[in-house]
Design an enzyme around this catalytic site. Structure first.
Site, PDB file in Angstrom:
ATOM      1  N   ASP A   1      49.470  86.808  23.612  1.00 18.59           N
ATOM      2  CA  ASP A   1      49.411  86.604  25.062  1.00 18.59           C
ATOM      3  C   ASP A   1      50.751  87.036  25.658  1.00 18.59           C
ATOM      4  O   ASP A   1      51.612  87.590  24.950  1.00 18.59           O
ATOM      5  CB  ASP A   1      49.019  85.150  25.412  1.00 18.59           C
ATOM      6  CG  ASP A   1      50.110  84.137  25.096  1.00 18.59           C
ATOM      7  OD1 ASP A   1      51.167  84.522  24.538  1.00 18.59           O
ATOM      8  OD2 ASP A   1      49.920  82.951  25.417  1.00 18.59           O
TER       9      ASP A   1
ATOM     10  N   THR B   1      53.819  79.407  21.038  1.00 15.46           N
ATOM     11  CA  THR B   1      54.045  78.526  19.885  1.00 15.46           C
ATOM     12  C   THR B   1      53.251  78.920  18.641  1.00 15.46           C
ATOM     13  O   THR B   1      53.556  78.437  17.547  1.00 15.46           O
ATOM     14  CB  THR B   1      53.590  77.093  20.238  1.00 15.46           C
ATOM     15  OG1 THR B   1      52.194  77.156  20.596  1.00 15.46           O
ATOM     16  CG2 THR B   1      54.397  76.521  21.389  1.00 15.46           C
TER      17      THR B   1
ATOM     18  N   HIS C   1      46.603  79.298  -1.375  1.00 20.04           N
ATOM     19  CA  HIS C   1      45.742  78.118  -1.518  1.00 20.04           C
ATOM     20  C   HIS C   1      44.602  78.054  -0.503  1.00 20.04           C
ATOM     21  O   HIS C   1      43.533  77.551  -0.830  1.00 20.04           O
ATOM     22  CB  HIS C   1      46.588  76.835  -1.378  1.00 20.04           C
ATOM     23  CG  HIS C   1      47.499  76.600  -2.543  1.00 20.04           C
ATOM     24  ND1 HIS C   1      48.115  75.399  -2.780  1.00 20.04           N
ATOM     25  CD2 HIS C   1      47.901  77.429  -3.544  1.00 20.04           C
ATOM     26  CE1 HIS C   1      48.854  75.488  -3.876  1.00 20.04           C
ATOM     27  NE2 HIS C   1      48.756  76.713  -4.354  1.00 20.04           N
TER      28      HIS C   1
ATOM     29  N   HIS D   1      41.048  76.362  -5.965  1.00 19.09           N
ATOM     30  CA  HIS D   1      41.145  76.453  -4.502  1.00 19.09           C
ATOM     31  C   HIS D   1      39.860  76.993  -3.872  1.00 19.09           C
ATOM     32  O   HIS D   1      39.579  76.727  -2.713  1.00 19.09           O
ATOM     33  CB  HIS D   1      42.354  77.302  -4.091  1.00 19.09           C
ATOM     34  CG  HIS D   1      43.634  76.753  -4.609  1.00 19.09           C
ATOM     35  ND1 HIS D   1      44.162  75.569  -4.162  1.00 19.09           N
ATOM     36  CD2 HIS D   1      44.473  77.198  -5.573  1.00 19.09           C
ATOM     37  CE1 HIS D   1      45.274  75.302  -4.825  1.00 19.09           C
ATOM     38  NE2 HIS D   1      45.491  76.273  -5.693  1.00 19.09           N
TER      39      HIS D   1
END
Ligand code: RB5
Length: 151
Positions: free
Chosen positions: A11, A70, A101, A136
């Site tokens: 963005d 963020t 994982h 996993h």
């Protein structure tokens, strides 16, 4: 893994960082599908998360990179998509571990959190690591089961 093709989106809060990271990735041999945004003008991160995730869902590429202020909004939007496992990371241990994982297929981070140098290290850690499989895989299958219970 298909050819070295990556879809990248951001963005306005991460436009500058995206523009700097594209040549870095191209130098490493990645073909880049840049879904925008294309300017620092205010826009809405889910739009770009959606475009990157659709590229993965449609088989255009296997991996995506999403950057916002963020990384959090992008990861929330990305994880609404079936088949997408997006991880927001600001340290290289997590960026590597989420491939090993969680078989993460989208890496998210924030321009307001990490600088260019760390962003490059996060990309290297994520893109140079393969899923470990084994025990996993069962956990990934359980994640998929949760997803399939949703509409
Ligand atoms: C934009 O101001 C900011 O909210 C966005 O880039 C992101 O950080 C949201 O999670």
């Amino acid at each position: 893994m298909k050819a070295k093709i990556l879809s990248i989106g951001c963005d306005h809060a991460a436009y500058n960082l995206k523009q700097k990271l594209i040549p870095y990735l191209q130098e490493k041999g990645w073909e880049i599908i840049d879904v925008g945004t294309d300017s620092p003008e205010s826009c809405d991160y889910p739009v770009f998360a959606n475009r990157v995730c659709e590229n993965i869902q449609n088989g255009v590429c296997d991996l995506g990179i999403l950057i916002c202020g963020t990384g959090i909004g992008m990861s929330m939007a990305a994880n609404k998509h079936h088949g997408i496992r997006a991880a927001v990371c600001s340290d290289t241990f997590s960026a590597r571990a989420t491939r090993l994982h969680n078989n993460a297929n989208v890496l998210c981070f924030g321009e307001r959190v990490v600088g260019y140098g760390l962003a490059c290290e996060l990309l290297d850690a994520f893109l140079d690591t393969a899923f470990e499989g084994g025990k996993h895989q069962k956990r990934i299958d359980l994640l998929t089961e949760i997803e399939q219970k949703q509409i």
